[in-house]
Design a protein around this motif. Structure first.
Motif, PDB file in Angstrom:
ATOM      1  N   ASP A  89      40.859  24.742   7.558  1.00 38.03           N
ATOM      2  CA  ASP A  89      42.234  24.760   8.599  1.00 38.03           C
ATOM      3  C   ASP A  89      43.523  25.305   8.173  1.00 38.03           C
ATOM      4  OD1 ASP A  89      42.755  25.165  11.428  1.00 38.03           O
ATOM      5  OD2 ASP A  89      42.351  22.902  11.668  1.00 38.03           O
ATOM      6  N   LEU A  90      43.689  26.653   8.073  1.00 35.16           N
ATOM      7  CA  LEU A  90      44.863  27.183   7.642  1.00 35.16           C
ATOM      8  C   LEU A  90      45.683  27.511   8.887  1.00 35.16           C
ATOM      9  CD1 LEU A  90      43.734  29.305   4.917  1.00 35.16           C
ATOM     10  CD2 LEU A  90      44.743  26.743   4.633  1.00 35.16           C
ATOM     11  N   HIS A  91      47.104  27.200   8.538  1.00 37.91           N
ATOM     12  CA  HIS A  91      48.020  27.590   9.833  1.00 37.91           C
ATOM     13  C   HIS A  91      47.915  29.123  10.445  1.00 37.91           C
ATOM     14  CE1 HIS A  91      50.646  28.683   6.621  1.00 37.91           C
ATOM     15  NE2 HIS A  91      51.226  29.561   7.250  1.00 37.91           N
ATOM     16  N   ASP A  92      47.592  30.010   9.526  1.00 34.35           N
ATOM     17  CA  ASP A  92      47.616  31.346  10.000  1.00 34.35           C
ATOM     18  C   ASP A  92      46.138  31.878  10.043  1.00 34.35           C
ATOM     19  OD1 ASP A  92      47.480  31.515   7.253  1.00 34.35           O
ATOM     20  OD2 ASP A  92      48.789  32.946   7.125  1.00 34.35           O
ATOM     21  N   LEU A  93      45.153  31.221   9.899  1.00 32.12           N
ATOM     22  CA  LEU A  93      43.805  31.584   9.931  1.00 32.12           C
ATOM     23  C   LEU A  93      42.913  30.898  10.883  1.00 32.12           C
ATOM     24  CD1 LEU A  93      42.837  32.267   6.333  1.00 32.12           C
ATOM     25  CD2 LEU A  93      43.542  33.928   8.311  1.00 32.12           C
ATOM     26  N   VAL A  94      41.876  31.501  11.549  1.00 36.17           N
ATOM     27  CA  VAL A  94      40.989  30.648  12.405  1.00 36.17           C
ATOM     28  C   VAL A  94      40.020  29.814  11.447  1.00 36.17           C
ATOM     29  CG1 VAL A  94      38.598  30.937  13.730  1.00 36.17           C
ATOM     30  CG2 VAL A  94      40.628  32.714  13.886  1.00 36.17           C
ATOM     31  N   ARG A  95      39.998  28.630  11.965  1.00 34.37           N
ATOM     32  CA  ARG A  95      39.080  27.490  11.134  1.00 34.37           C
ATOM     33  C   ARG A  95      37.694  27.900  10.633  1.00 34.37           C
ATOM     34  NH1 ARG A  95      38.261  22.693  14.594  1.00 34.37           N
ATOM     35  NH2 ARG A  95      40.306  22.507  14.521  1.00 34.37           N
ATOM     36  N   ARG A  96      37.532  27.811   9.452  1.00 35.57           N
ATOM     37  CA  ARG A  96      36.133  28.213   8.668  1.00 35.57           C
ATOM     38  C   ARG A  96      35.729  26.995   8.075  1.00 35.57           C
ATOM     39  NH1 ARG A  96      37.503  33.788   6.357  1.00 35.57           N
ATOM     40  NH2 ARG A  96      38.375  34.795   8.202  1.00 35.57           N
ATOM     41  N   VAL A  97      34.076  27.359   7.911  1.00 32.57           N
ATOM     42  CA  VAL A  97      33.431  26.456   6.979  1.00 32.57           C
ATOM     43  C   VAL A  97      33.144  27.156   5.716  1.00 32.57           C
ATOM     44  CG1 VAL A  97      31.115  25.158   6.740  1.00 32.57           C
ATOM     45  CG2 VAL A  97      32.327  25.469   8.760  1.00 32.57           C
ATOM     46  N   VAL A  98      33.499  26.561   4.386  1.00 32.98           N
ATOM     47  CA  VAL A  98      33.074  27.101   3.123  1.00 32.98           C
ATOM     48  C   VAL A  98      32.426  26.080   2.573  1.00 32.98           C
ATOM     49  CG1 VAL A  98      34.079  27.624   1.019  1.00 32.98           C
ATOM     50  CG2 VAL A  98      35.393  28.249   2.990  1.00 32.98           C
ATOM     51  N   TRP A  99      31.015  26.429   2.090  1.00 37.03           N
ATOM     52  CA  TRP A  99      30.288  25.662   1.297  1.00 37.03           C
ATOM     53  C   TRP A  99      30.823  25.538  -0.210  1.00 37.03           C
ATOM     54  CZ3 TRP A  99      26.550  22.684   3.369  1.00 37.03           C
ATOM     55  CH2 TRP A  99      26.256  22.871   4.664  1.00 37.03           C
ATOM     56  N   ILE A 100      31.033  24.584  -0.618  1.00 42.84           N
ATOM     57  CA  ILE A 100      31.623  23.979  -1.901  1.00 42.84           C
ATOM     58  C   ILE A 100      30.217  23.570  -2.833  1.00 42.84           C
ATOM     59  CG2 ILE A 100      33.053  22.669  -3.422  1.00 42.84           C
ATOM     60  CD1 ILE A 100      35.018  22.806  -1.095  1.00 42.84           C
ATOM     61  N   ASP A 101      30.023  24.015  -3.995  1.00 40.71           N
ATOM     62  CA  ASP A 101      29.028  23.635  -4.968  1.00 40.71           C
ATOM     63  C   ASP A 101      29.442  22.477  -5.572  1.00 40.71           C
ATOM     64  OD1 ASP A 101      27.418  23.090  -6.924  1.00 40.71           O
ATOM     65  OD2 ASP A 101      27.077  25.255  -7.547  1.00 40.71           O
ATOM     66  N   LEU A 102      28.501  21.162  -5.490  1.00 36.49           N
ATOM     67  CA  LEU A 102      29.048  20.133  -5.854  1.00 36.49           C
ATOM     68  C   LEU A 102      28.784  19.640  -7.529  1.00 36.49           C
ATOM     69  CD1 LEU A 102      27.770  17.856  -2.676  1.00 36.49           C
ATOM     70  CD2 LEU A 102      30.044  18.816  -3.442  1.00 36.49           C
ATOM     71  N   THR A 103      28.559  20.707  -8.050  1.00 33.51           N
ATOM     72  CA  THR A 103      28.464  20.624  -9.612  1.00 33.51           C
ATOM     73  C   THR A 103      29.583  21.422 -10.369  1.00 33.51           C
ATOM     74  OG1 THR A 103      26.970  22.554  -9.648  1.00 33.51           O
ATOM     75  CG2 THR A 103      25.922  20.159  -9.739  1.00 33.51           C
ATOM     76  N   PRO A 104      30.137  20.808 -11.169  1.00 35.25           N
ATOM     77  CA  PRO A 104      31.487  21.415 -12.059  1.00 35.25           C
ATOM     78  C   PRO A 104      30.879  23.070 -12.465  1.00 35.25           C
ATOM     79  CG  PRO A 104      31.030  19.197 -12.939  1.00 35.25           C
ATOM     80  CD  PRO A 104      29.687  19.332 -12.015  1.00 35.25           C
ATOM     81  N   PRO A 105      31.690  24.055 -12.094  1.00 33.37           N
ATOM     82  CA  PRO A 105      33.263  23.754 -11.835  1.00 33.37           C
ATOM     83  C   PRO A 105      33.504  23.575 -10.183  1.00 33.37           C
ATOM     84  CG  PRO A 105      32.686  25.755 -12.312  1.00 33.37           C
ATOM     85  CD  PRO A 105      31.192  25.415 -12.275  1.00 33.37           C
ATOM     86  N   TYR A 106      32.625  23.208  -9.493  1.00 38.07           N
ATOM     87  CA  TYR A 106      33.009  23.298  -8.090  1.00 38.07           C
ATOM     88  C   TYR A 106      33.454  24.448  -7.411  1.00 38.07           C
ATOM     89  CZ  TYR A 106      32.531  18.203  -9.123  1.00 38.07           C
ATOM     90  OH  TYR A 106      32.082  17.213  -9.529  1.00 38.07           O
ATOM     91  N   THR A 107      32.366  25.414  -7.323  1.00 40.96           N
ATOM     92  CA  THR A 107      33.026  26.773  -7.043  1.00 40.96           C
ATOM     93  C   THR A 107      32.528  26.921  -5.539  1.00 40.96           C
ATOM     94  OG1 THR A 107      30.486  27.470  -7.658  1.00 40.96           O
ATOM     95  CG2 THR A 107      32.562  27.960  -9.016  1.00 40.96           C
ATOM     96  N   TRP A 108      33.149  28.014  -4.776  1.00 45.97           N
ATOM     97  CA  TRP A 108      32.900  28.296  -3.503  1.00 45.97           C
ATOM     98  C   TRP A 108      32.608  29.782  -3.321  1.00 45.97           C
ATOM     99  CZ3 TRP A 108      36.925  24.983  -4.874  1.00 45.97           C
ATOM    100  CH2 TRP A 108      37.892  25.571  -5.233  1.00 45.97           C
TER     101      TRP A 108
END
Length: 108
Positions: A89-108
């Motif tokens: 949730d960013l103040h100047d953008l519409v709320r989004r869902v981003v999937w984050i990889d749970l293994t290092p380096p934790y990428t999206w």
């Protein structure tokens, strides 16, 4: 996928600025003996400054997604193995869902 253009850039910058907090949140979640399959991350950048990161059970977070945000609900329901959804949730953008990889380096 974050997409290209100005919106994608804003999302990437917000997530990069909160990277250490995201990693710490994942480690704290696991230290409590909780399953990655239950993890949802919240990245709150609605106020100026560094986004705040918190965690929540996925099923509880799903209950907070209003019916008027169907694209969020659809994206959230994807359930990608080895990844956790982050509601950004960013103040100047519409709320989004981003999937984050749970293994290092934790990428999206």
């Amino acid at each position: 996928m974050l997409g290209h253009g100005a919106d994608g850039q804003k999302l990437r910058l917000a997530l990069e600025s909160a990277r250490e907090d995201l990693v710490a949140a994942v480690h704290a979640w696991r230290a409590q003996g909780r399953s990655d399959d239950e993890l949802a991350l919240i990245v709150d950048g609605s106020k100026p400054g560094k986004p705040r990161v918190s965690t929540m059970l996925r099923r509880e977070l799903e209950l907070t997604i209003d019916a008027f945000e169907p694209t969020i609900a659809i994206e959230f329901s994807r359930n990608v193995p080895g990844q956790a959804p982050a509601v950004v949730d960013l103040h100047d953008l519409v709320r989004r869902v981003v999937w984050i990889d749970l293994t290092p380096p934790y990428t999206w």
